[in-house]
Structures are given as structure tokens and as C-alpha cells.
Enzyme design. Sequence first.
Site, mmCIF file in Angstrom:
data_model
loop_
_atom_site.group_PDB
_atom_site.id
_atom_site.type_symbol
_atom_site.label_atom_id
_atom_site.label_comp_id
_atom_site.label_asym_id
_atom_site.label_seq_id
_atom_site.Cartn_x
_atom_site.Cartn_y
_atom_site.Cartn_z
ATOM 1 N N ASN A 60 34.322 36.802 46.807
ATOM 2 C CA ASN A 60 35.590 36.151 46.509
ATOM 3 C C ASN A 60 36.362 37.317 46.625
ATOM 4 O O ASN A 60 36.522 38.161 45.707
ATOM 5 C CB ASN A 60 35.472 35.494 45.277
ATOM 6 C CG ASN A 60 36.703 34.771 44.950
ATOM 7 O OD1 ASN A 60 37.742 35.023 45.757
ATOM 8 N ND2 ASN A 60 36.715 34.422 43.727
ATOM 9 N N TRP A 61 37.030 37.565 47.570
ATOM 10 C CA TRP A 61 38.068 38.589 47.602
ATOM 11 C C TRP A 61 39.249 38.515 47.068
ATOM 12 O O TRP A 61 40.312 39.283 46.562
ATOM 13 C CB TRP A 61 38.392 38.936 49.208
ATOM 14 C CG TRP A 61 37.286 39.781 50.144
ATOM 15 C CD1 TRP A 61 36.124 39.983 49.407
ATOM 16 C CD2 TRP A 61 37.629 40.820 50.970
ATOM 17 N NE1 TRP A 61 35.364 40.726 50.241
ATOM 18 C CE2 TRP A 61 36.303 41.439 51.157
ATOM 19 C CE3 TRP A 61 38.740 41.137 51.818
ATOM 20 C CZ2 TRP A 61 36.240 42.202 52.111
ATOM 21 C CZ3 TRP A 61 38.528 41.974 52.902
ATOM 22 C CH2 TRP A 61 37.436 42.430 53.132
ATOM 23 N N LYS A 62 39.608 37.311 46.346
ATOM 24 C CA LYS A 62 40.880 36.842 45.789
ATOM 25 C C LYS A 62 42.216 37.292 46.645
ATOM 26 O O LYS A 62 41.962 37.291 47.641
ATOM 27 C CB LYS A 62 40.932 37.635 44.479
ATOM 28 C CG LYS A 62 39.506 37.109 43.689
ATOM 29 C CD LYS A 62 39.342 37.630 42.081
ATOM 30 C CE LYS A 62 38.195 37.123 41.489
ATOM 31 N NZ LYS A 62 37.779 37.246 40.107
ATOM 32 N N HIS A 71 38.235 27.383 40.949
ATOM 33 C CA HIS A 71 37.945 28.930 40.036
ATOM 34 C C HIS A 71 38.792 28.848 39.101
ATOM 35 O O HIS A 71 39.924 28.471 38.836
ATOM 36 C CB HIS A 71 38.328 29.893 40.964
ATOM 37 C CG HIS A 71 37.949 31.381 40.556
ATOM 38 N ND1 HIS A 71 38.709 32.098 39.609
ATOM 39 C CD2 HIS A 71 36.949 32.222 40.945
ATOM 40 C CE1 HIS A 71 38.037 33.095 39.518
ATOM 41 N NE2 HIS A 71 36.859 33.284 40.167
ATOM 42 N N GLU A 114 40.754 31.165 37.837
ATOM 43 C CA GLU A 114 41.962 31.626 38.014
ATOM 44 C C GLU A 114 42.987 30.621 38.570
ATOM 45 O O GLU A 114 44.204 30.896 38.446
ATOM 46 C CB GLU A 114 41.703 32.831 38.740
ATOM 47 C CG GLU A 114 41.253 34.257 38.149
ATOM 48 C CD GLU A 114 40.706 35.250 39.137
ATOM 49 O OE1 GLU A 114 40.891 35.115 40.399
ATOM 50 O OE2 GLU A 114 39.969 35.915 38.488
ATOM 51 N N GLU A 125 30.794 30.305 36.030
ATOM 52 C CA GLU A 125 31.373 31.592 35.943
ATOM 53 C C GLU A 125 31.866 31.687 34.525
ATOM 54 O O GLU A 125 33.220 31.132 34.482
ATOM 55 C CB GLU A 125 32.313 32.157 36.850
ATOM 56 C CG GLU A 125 31.892 31.969 38.334
ATOM 57 C CD GLU A 125 32.884 32.833 39.301
ATOM 58 O OE1 GLU A 125 32.517 33.755 40.096
ATOM 59 O OE2 GLU A 125 34.206 32.122 39.503
ATOM 60 N N GLY A 152 35.579 39.948 35.791
ATOM 61 C CA GLY A 152 36.410 41.365 36.040
ATOM 62 C C GLY A 152 36.289 41.986 34.854
ATOM 63 O O GLY A 152 37.097 42.883 34.836
ATOM 64 N N GLY A 188 33.127 38.727 42.789
ATOM 65 C CA GLY A 188 34.555 39.193 43.099
ATOM 66 C C GLY A 188 34.723 40.812 43.453
ATOM 67 O O GLY A 188 34.367 41.191 44.539
ATOM 68 N N GLY A 189 34.859 41.640 42.313
ATOM 69 C CA GLY A 189 35.338 43.051 42.772
ATOM 70 C C GLY A 189 34.298 43.515 43.627
ATOM 71 O O GLY A 189 34.641 44.322 44.355
HETATM 72 P P1 PGA Z 1 34.158 39.492 39.328
HETATM 73 O O1 PGA Z 1 34.836 38.181 39.542
HETATM 74 O O2 PGA Z 1 32.726 39.510 40.120
HETATM 75 O O3 PGA Z 1 35.031 40.499 39.611
HETATM 76 O O4 PGA Z 1 33.609 39.457 37.932
HETATM 77 C C1 PGA Z 1 33.950 36.875 40.234
HETATM 78 C C2 PGA Z 1 34.859 35.666 40.472
HETATM 79 O O5 PGA Z 1 35.827 35.552 39.633
HETATM 80 O O6 PGA Z 1 34.180 35.042 41.206
#
Ligand code: PGA
Length: 246
Positions: free
Chosen positions: A10-12, A92, A94, A161, A167, A227-228
Site C-alpha cells: 500500500n503505497w499510500k 483503510h 486512514e 490492521e 507506521g 505500507g512503508g
Molecule cells: P505500515 O502500514 O506497514 O507502514 O505500518 C500498513 C498499512 O497502513 O496498510
Amino acid sequence: MARRKLVAGNWKMNGLATDLAEVAAIVAAARDVATDVALCLPATLIERAASAVPGFTVGGQDVHAADKGAHTGCVSAVMLLDAGARLTIVGHSERRLGQGEGDADIKAKAEAALAAGLDVILCVGESDAEREAGRAVATVCAQLDASLPSCDGVNLAVAYEPIWAIGTGKIPSIDDIGEMHAALRGRLVAAYGEAGDAVRLLYGGSVKPSNAAEIFAVPDVDGALVGGASLKAADFLPIVEAAASR
Ligand code: PGA
């Protein structure tokens, strides 16, 4: 039941045209691994990435519930599909927190995406306060029940999650991940019958090369949403390999 693992990045809100080389490096190395791999890219990169790496699963990160119309700034499922995406994330945290999306919105988004022909990764997860209060399992199961699409359960994956793990470098204990995934499996079977047993349950939140193998060893963990650590092939590929070697 044996489920093939899925590792989705997930590149956000990250990634420019110059980062397409990273996509190509991930795809080249992931081509022959015994696990499914996908990258959920910003909408601006989907078409270029999908053209550059045909056959690889490129996804979006959110979708509007309507096919088209007066929704400034939004992207519909048919638009994602038209750009070359084959799946999308919905729900998600976010977006739940940052954009005020509720379970009913997310259920509608998931249903629109599935109807258009996209695979869906539906996210659920508890806050720090909910876990501290001993309500993590109840909260996340209620969230899942309320946001699950009405469908046959095919082409759906669910990502657990914990919000406090995203993060932050923190992850739940292996026992806590196992407890949550077992509970979510129960809800999926209650909703979809036997098909609920085939729905892949991903873990997400600070998955790294250093913790991936122990997470993938947990029963009912069928992959990860990353994510990261999905932004660079050097971080993402060891996670993919850890999944493939289970
Ligand atoms: P993260 O993010 O691996 O950077 O903790 C995961 C996500 O939000 O899908």
C-alpha cells in the site's frame, strides 16, 4: 484449509513517475514466487504501472461507491478497472478516520468494487484505547460484520490492521494476532459459509523483513498488507519471500 498467501503493498500518498523503476524491480523479482503479490498505488500511477508490467496485479487504495457523477476528487471502481487496476483497498483506517468513512460507506464501496470486477481488500482494526480496554476483538468483529459486502465471499480479502500498529514499528503479540484472526475467520464463515473459509485474512501494521516470518507462521494469517516497507524492493521482497516460504 490451505490458502495461497497474498502480500499487497500500500503505497499510500507516495510515488511519482520516477518510482516506477521500483515497481518494475518488485515485479521482476516477484514473478516466480509461490505467493500472490500486488501493489496498491496512488491513482496517478495506476495506468502507467499497469501498462509497464502487464499481468502483474496493480490496485487502487480506495474507491467511490458510485460509478460516476458529481463527486469531485473521487475515483470509481470502473475508472480503476479502466486504468488497469485489478483490486482495491477499502476501509483503510486512514480513510475511516481521516475522511470520516463509516462501516456502511465501506460496505457500499466494497460492493461497488466487486460488482465492477475488482478484487477487494477490506480493512478493519482497533484503536490503542480499544485494545487497552480489552475490547479489541469485539470492536473489530463488529466493524467487520457491519462493513462486509453482501456477496458470495469470492474475490474478497480482509486485512486486520490495528490502528496503533500502522507506521509505528509496534505490532501486537503473536498470540493477539492469532486470537484476532481466529475470531475474524469465525465471522467470515458465519457470513459466507464455506466460502468464508477461503477468504484470505491479511495482517497489516509495521510488517517488516524482520517480523514477517513469525507473523506468517500464525494460523489464519494468509498474507500481509504492507505500507512503508512496500516502497522499496529491498524491503518488500524479503517479506514476499517470507510468505512464499510458508
Ligand atoms: P505500515 O502500514 O506497514 O507502514 O505500518 C500498513 C498499512 O497502513 O496498510
